[in-house]
Design an enzyme around this catalytic site. Sequence first.
Site, PDB file in Angstrom:
ATOM      1  N   CYS A   1      -2.982  20.425 -27.477  1.00 55.01           N
ATOM      2  CA  CYS A   1      -1.999  21.392 -27.001  1.00 55.01           C
ATOM      3  C   CYS A   1      -2.617  22.688 -26.490  1.00 55.01           C
ATOM      4  O   CYS A   1      -2.161  23.242 -25.502  1.00 55.01           O
ATOM      5  CB  CYS A   1      -0.949  21.647 -28.068  1.00 55.01           C
ATOM      6  SG  CYS A   1      -1.627  22.223 -29.610  1.00 55.01           S
TER       7      CYS A   1
ATOM      8  N   GLY B   1      11.890  22.489 -35.186  1.00 53.79           N
ATOM      9  CA  GLY B   1      10.766  23.010 -34.410  1.00 53.79           C
ATOM     10  C   GLY B   1      11.013  22.689 -32.955  1.00 53.79           C
ATOM     11  O   GLY B   1      10.944  21.530 -32.562  1.00 53.79           O
ATOM     12  N   MET B   2      11.323  23.714 -32.150  1.00 47.74           N
ATOM     13  CA  MET B   2      11.634  23.477 -30.729  1.00 47.74           C
ATOM     14  C   MET B   2      10.488  23.976 -29.863  1.00 47.74           C
ATOM     15  O   MET B   2      10.162  25.164 -29.878  1.00 47.74           O
ATOM     16  CB  MET B   2      12.952  24.159 -30.356  1.00 47.74           C
ATOM     17  CG  MET B   2      14.148  23.489 -31.043  1.00 47.74           C
ATOM     18  SD  MET B   2      15.724  24.211 -30.569  1.00 47.74           S
ATOM     19  CE  MET B   2      15.950  23.574 -28.909  1.00 47.74           C
ATOM     20  N   SER B   3       9.878  23.048 -29.126  1.00 52.48           N
ATOM     21  CA  SER B   3       8.699  23.371 -28.317  1.00 52.48           C
ATOM     22  C   SER B   3       9.068  23.698 -26.881  1.00 52.48           C
ATOM     23  O   SER B   3       8.206  24.082 -26.105  1.00 52.48           O
ATOM     24  CB  SER B   3       7.752  22.173 -28.316  1.00 52.48           C
ATOM     25  OG  SER B   3       8.419  21.070 -27.714  1.00 52.48           O
TER      26      SER B   3
ATOM     27  N   CYS C   1      -3.053  20.241 -37.397  1.00 50.10           N
ATOM     28  CA  CYS C   1      -1.908  21.097 -37.039  1.00 50.10           C
ATOM     29  C   CYS C   1      -0.666  20.660 -37.826  1.00 50.10           C
ATOM     30  O   CYS C   1       0.072  21.496 -38.346  1.00 50.10           O
ATOM     31  CB  CYS C   1      -1.643  21.024 -35.542  1.00 50.10           C
ATOM     32  SG  CYS C   1      -0.193  21.961 -35.051  1.00 50.10           S
TER      33      CYS C   1
ATOM     34  N   MET D   1       7.450  28.049 -32.208  1.00 49.81           N
ATOM     35  CA  MET D   1       6.227  28.619 -32.778  1.00 49.81           C
ATOM     36  C   MET D   1       5.287  28.989 -31.655  1.00 49.81           C
ATOM     37  O   MET D   1       5.039  28.175 -30.760  1.00 49.81           O
ATOM     38  CB  MET D   1       5.480  27.547 -33.590  1.00 49.81           C
ATOM     39  CG  MET D   1       5.999  27.282 -34.942  1.00 49.81           C
ATOM     40  SD  MET D   1       4.942  26.021 -35.690  1.00 49.81           S
ATOM     41  CE  MET D   1       5.647  24.538 -35.007  1.00 49.81           C
TER      42      MET D   1
HETATM   43  N1  ATP Z   1       5.463  25.377 -30.128  1.00 46.87           N
HETATM   44  C1  ATP Z   1       6.259  24.670 -30.917  1.00 46.87           C
HETATM   45  N2  ATP Z   1       7.271  25.272 -31.581  1.00 46.87           N
HETATM   46  C2  ATP Z   1       8.094  24.569 -32.398  1.00 46.87           C
HETATM   47  N3  ATP Z   1       7.989  23.248 -32.609  1.00 46.87           N
HETATM   48  C3  ATP Z   1       7.013  22.595 -31.980  1.00 46.87           C
HETATM   49  C4  ATP Z   1       6.085  23.249 -31.109  1.00 46.87           C
HETATM   50  N4  ATP Z   1       5.223  22.327 -30.628  1.00 46.87           N
HETATM   51  C5  ATP Z   1       5.589  21.149 -31.165  1.00 46.87           C
HETATM   52  N5  ATP Z   1       6.661  21.292 -31.989  1.00 46.87           N
HETATM   53  C6  ATP Z   1       7.382  20.246 -32.750  1.00 46.87           C
HETATM   54  O1  ATP Z   1       6.516  19.157 -33.006  1.00 46.87           O
HETATM   55  C7  ATP Z   1       6.998  17.981 -32.361  1.00 46.87           C
HETATM   56  C8  ATP Z   1       5.874  17.109 -31.881  1.00 46.87           C
HETATM   57  O2  ATP Z   1       4.991  17.857 -31.117  1.00 46.87           O
HETATM   58  P1  ATP Z   1       4.259  17.239 -29.855  1.00 46.87           P
HETATM   59  O3  ATP Z   1       3.317  18.267 -29.354  1.00 46.87           O
HETATM   60  O4  ATP Z   1       3.800  15.887 -30.196  1.00 46.87           O
HETATM   61  O5  ATP Z   1       5.514  17.254 -28.912  1.00 46.87           O
HETATM   62  P2  ATP Z   1       6.068  16.374 -27.766  1.00 46.87           P
HETATM   63  O6  ATP Z   1       6.032  14.924 -28.081  1.00 46.87           O
HETATM   64  O7  ATP Z   1       5.476  16.889 -26.499  1.00 46.87           O
HETATM   65  O8  ATP Z   1       7.587  16.842 -27.960  1.00 46.87           O
HETATM   66  P3  ATP Z   1       8.452  17.820 -27.108  1.00 46.87           P
HETATM   67  O9  ATP Z   1       8.986  16.962 -25.983  1.00 46.87           O
HETATM   68  O10 ATP Z   1       9.517  18.284 -28.036  1.00 46.87           O
HETATM   69  O11 ATP Z   1       7.518  18.929 -26.650  1.00 46.87           O
HETATM   70  C9  ATP Z   1       7.912  18.488 -31.245  1.00 46.87           C
HETATM   71  O12 ATP Z   1       8.881  17.529 -30.897  1.00 46.87           O
HETATM   72  C10 ATP Z   1       8.516  19.716 -31.898  1.00 46.87           C
HETATM   73  O13 ATP Z   1       9.578  19.363 -32.766  1.00 46.87           O
END
Ligand code: ATP
Length: 375
Positions: free
Chosen positions: A200, A12-14, A103, A38
């Site tokens: 988020c 899952g790449m955000s 979520c 996503m």
């Molecule tokens: N829009 C998205 N699409 C795909 N994967 C997601 C998305 N949002 C979050 N994830 C997955 O869920 C994890 C945890 O989400 P969180 O919102 O806590 O992210 P984060 O700690 O800000 O991490 P990142 O630096 O990767 O954004 C992320 O590291 C990612 O692997």
Amino acid sequence: MTDNSKIRVVVGMSGGVDSSVTALLLKEQGYDVVGIFMKNWDDTDENGVCTATEDYKDVAKVANQIGIPYYSVNFEKEYWDRVFEYFLAEYRAGRTPNPDVMCNKEIKFKAFLDYAMELGADYVATGHYARVVRDENGVSHMLRGVDNNKDQTYFLSQLSQEQLSKTMFPLGHLQKPEVREIAERAGLATAKKKDSTGVCFIGEKNFKEFLSNYLPATPGNMVTEDGEIKGQHAGLMYYTIGQRQGLGIGGGGASNEPWFAIGKELATNTLIVGQGFHHPTLYSTHLDASEIHFTQDNWSEKEFKCTAKFRYRQQDIGVTVKIAENDATKARVIFDEPVRAITPGQAVVFYDGEECLGGGMIDLAYNGDKLQQYI
Ligand SMILES: Nc1ncnc2c1ncn2[C@@H]1O[C@H](COP(=O)(O)OP(=O)(O)OP(=O)(O)O)[C@@H](O)[C@H]1O
């Protein structure tokens, strides 16, 4: 070295640094890595700019740098139906929901996991700070991330054995500064990208303004436990038990201490206020929770001791958990010492040392025989 090339992991790449490094580490370990972004929320702003578009561009850059295929998938409908509707319903009921818990349960480790499996994945991976360890019997155990500051097991507490068995958290054994260093060393496009904060779908937006777009705000009285009206509140949903900010009442009274939200009375739309951070009404001895869930299958203990957290940023404390006799999804959680500002709608999460055992959703809190918070 083991050959991981036949093991497909969908990450899952955000577009953030954590999931970028997650994908990088798995690729370095030789897995067949696919990145998926996503889109869960239509966040086109008033200027027609959508931050998801920017985030997806970052996913593309990083995926190209690492050399993995990447795609995007739209779960806006699933997110709306399973997370956002719950979020609004909880506020309507006077509670303070935790959309991240929902979520993870419904989107990241259900809709997304199912989708990944359709793409032939053996595992999904995310950049969460938590660990999954598989024992000799093939049972998966979820442990806290080693970075105490970042541990996210609180938000993952509703995951099942089935979900955990298909999950990898490659950052769980790293400290956040190490993750940034890895990203910088590899020259990843997201190495210096700011961490996202808050819920988020609200992001940096004004929370009150955001919520008022979806729920009518009904102002009402702020009243002391003795019935003295101290002023008006803007709408019960804007206040969390234990909160000081935003009440707009100065000290005064016998103690001259600041005022806090100490309870809500939904039926009369009243916010109960009291003076002092340590106001006795803010302290509870036990709570009742529903949606009790364990990360292990076939949990059989009806009464046990463990530690528990009642909000994300909190040290866990000793508790006794008593599962309801006629309903295994309900429990009473009795604290070893009184706890301040237990908040209905938040998760209560159980730990045995490093392992997250599961948890539930807080319904009611009590101080001895007295029901707290009036709802
Ligand atoms: N829009 C998205 N699409 C795909 N994967 C997601 C998305 N949002 C979050 N994830 C997955 O869920 C994890 C945890 O989400 P969180 O919102 O806590 O992210 P984060 O700690 O800000 O991490 P990142 O630096 O990767 O954004 C992320 O590291 C990612 O692997």
